[in-house]
Design a protein around this motif. Structure first.
Motif, PDB file in Angstrom:
ATOM      1  N   ALA A  61     -29.530  10.139  -2.014  1.00  0.00           N
ATOM      2  CA  ALA A  61     -29.791   9.588  -3.339  1.00  0.00           C
ATOM      3  C   ALA A  61     -29.576  10.661  -4.395  1.00  0.00           C
ATOM      4  O   ALA A  61     -29.961  11.822  -4.201  1.00  0.00           O
ATOM      5  N   PHE A  62     -28.974  10.284  -5.501  1.00  0.00           N
ATOM      6  CA  PHE A  62     -28.736  11.261  -6.558  1.00  0.00           C
ATOM      7  C   PHE A  62     -30.070  11.791  -7.084  1.00  0.00           C
ATOM      8  O   PHE A  62     -30.993  11.036  -7.353  1.00  0.00           O
ATOM      9  N   GLY A  63     -30.143  13.115  -7.217  1.00  0.00           N
ATOM     10  CA  GLY A  63     -31.367  13.746  -7.689  1.00  0.00           C
ATOM     11  C   GLY A  63     -32.343  14.092  -6.592  1.00  0.00           C
ATOM     12  O   GLY A  63     -33.431  14.582  -6.855  1.00  0.00           O
ATOM     13  N   ASN A  64     -31.950  13.869  -5.333  1.00  0.00           N
ATOM     14  CA  ASN A  64     -32.864  14.152  -4.223  1.00  0.00           C
ATOM     15  C   ASN A  64     -32.051  14.719  -3.045  1.00  0.00           C
ATOM     16  O   ASN A  64     -31.190  14.058  -2.506  1.00  0.00           O
ATOM     17  N   GLY A  65     -32.326  15.966  -2.690  1.00  0.00           N
ATOM     18  CA  GLY A  65     -31.651  16.566  -1.550  1.00  0.00           C
ATOM     19  C   GLY A  65     -30.484  17.451  -1.916  1.00  0.00           C
ATOM     20  O   GLY A  65     -29.883  18.073  -1.040  1.00  0.00           O
ATOM     21  N   ALA A  66     -30.164  17.517  -3.203  1.00  0.00           N
ATOM     22  CA  ALA A  66     -29.103  18.415  -3.677  1.00  0.00           C
ATOM     23  C   ALA A  66     -29.412  18.789  -5.114  1.00  0.00           C
ATOM     24  O   ALA A  66     -29.998  18.004  -5.860  1.00  0.00           O
ATOM     25  N   ALA A  67     -29.032  19.986  -5.510  1.00  0.00           N
ATOM     26  CA  ALA A  67     -29.316  20.480  -6.858  1.00  0.00           C
ATOM     27  C   ALA A  67     -28.036  20.573  -7.662  1.00  0.00           C
ATOM     28  O   ALA A  67     -27.037  21.121  -7.193  1.00  0.00           O
ATOM     29  N   VAL A  68     -28.068  20.015  -8.874  1.00  0.00           N
ATOM     30  CA  VAL A  68     -26.949  20.218  -9.783  1.00  0.00           C
ATOM     31  C   VAL A  68     -27.158  21.554 -10.486  1.00  0.00           C
ATOM     32  O   VAL A  68     -28.262  21.878 -10.918  1.00  0.00           O
ATOM     33  N   VAL A  69     -26.115  22.359 -10.546  1.00  0.00           N
ATOM     34  CA  VAL A  69     -26.208  23.681 -11.166  1.00  0.00           C
ATOM     35  C   VAL A  69     -25.132  23.833 -12.235  1.00  0.00           C
ATOM     36  O   VAL A  69     -24.058  23.230 -12.150  1.00  0.00           O
ATOM     37  N   GLN A  70     -25.439  24.623 -13.234  1.00  0.00           N
ATOM     38  CA  GLN A  70     -24.480  24.967 -14.266  1.00  0.00           C
ATOM     39  C   GLN A  70     -24.128  26.425 -14.084  1.00  0.00           C
ATOM     40  O   GLN A  70     -24.932  27.316 -14.309  1.00  0.00           O
TER      41      GLN A  70
END
Length: 240
Positions: A88-97
């Motif tokens: 699910a988006f936002g759970n189990g992976a991190a968005v990074v800049q």
């Protein structure tokens, strides 16, 4: 000849609405590659958390593999979430800049948004196999173009390398990786992912968008123009 106050009001109303609609169509560029160390960047929720080498990232990837980064520009807000291997988006992976110390947008030098799916693994800060991003705007927008950067923080891609994008997370379009890709599509959600078919690691460096006026804006404009027409007809009948 003295103008009717209703006429003047209709003129002002229509003028304001026309200006508002023109502003709504103005393009806004979200520059995800320009992350600064001193807090000048408009990203959330963290600022300048150490990432890989001389880069800086705006997510604490050593302990957090969820959450959202939010960006605001030109009256628009976009929330960005990450996914790995169908999670699910936002759970189990991190968005990074991710940031390039030698950032220069004019020469396509920089990084941008990527995905982490392994804690304490500092080499996975771009979009690679089984990783994807979801970008949700606070209203419908016309997405005219996106910017992409390679693993080397530039716009050099092999000609056969692909990526995929979607507006509903169901129907996907596969196309060549490039420094800038024209889209010209209307939507509120945008998805981008690594292509399992001849893909290459990359970053989402920018999005060029324009707000789509809400239906009620058009209704108000038509109402204002209707008043103008009625006043004009009334004035004509009085003259007759």
């Amino acid at each position: 000849m003295k103008k009717s106050p209703y006429f003047l009001k209709a003129v002002v109303t229509s003028a304001v609405l026309l200006v508002g609609m023109s502003a709504a169509h103005a393009q806004t560029v979200f520059d995800f590659a320009n992350l600064t160390n001193g807090g000048a960047g408009n990203f959330l929720p963290t600022n300048g958390v150490s990432c890989t080498g001389g880069d800086k990232c705006s997510s604490n990837v050593s302990s957090v593999l969820n959450g959202t980064l939010s960006f605001a520009s030109g009256g628009l807000v976009v929330n960005v979430m990450a996914s790995y291997n169908g999670s699910a988006f936002g759970n189990g992976a991190a968005v990074v800049q991710d940031h390039e110390p030698a950032y220069n947008n004019a020469t396509f030098t920089g990084a941008g948004l990527g995905v982490y799916h392994l804690k304490n693994e500092n080499s996975d800060d771009n979009i690679t196999a089984k990783e994807s991003l979801k970008l949700s705007f606070n209203q419908a927008v016309t997405i005219s173009a996106i910017g992409l950067r390679s693993d080397g923080h530039n716009a050099r891609f092999d000609s056969d390398k692909k990526f995929e994008y979607s507006f509903d997370n169901l129907s996907w379009t596969r196309t060549n990786l490039a420094g800038s890709v024209a889209l010209n599509k209307i939507g509120q959600d945008f998805y981008i992912r690594y292509s399992e078919h001849s893909g290459a690691q990359f970053y989402l460096s920018s999005m060029t968008v324009a707000a789509v006026p809400e239906p009620e804006t058009y209704a108000m404009l038509l109402a204002g123009l209707g008043v103008l027409g009625a006043v004009a007809r009334r004035r004509q009948s009085k003259k007759a």
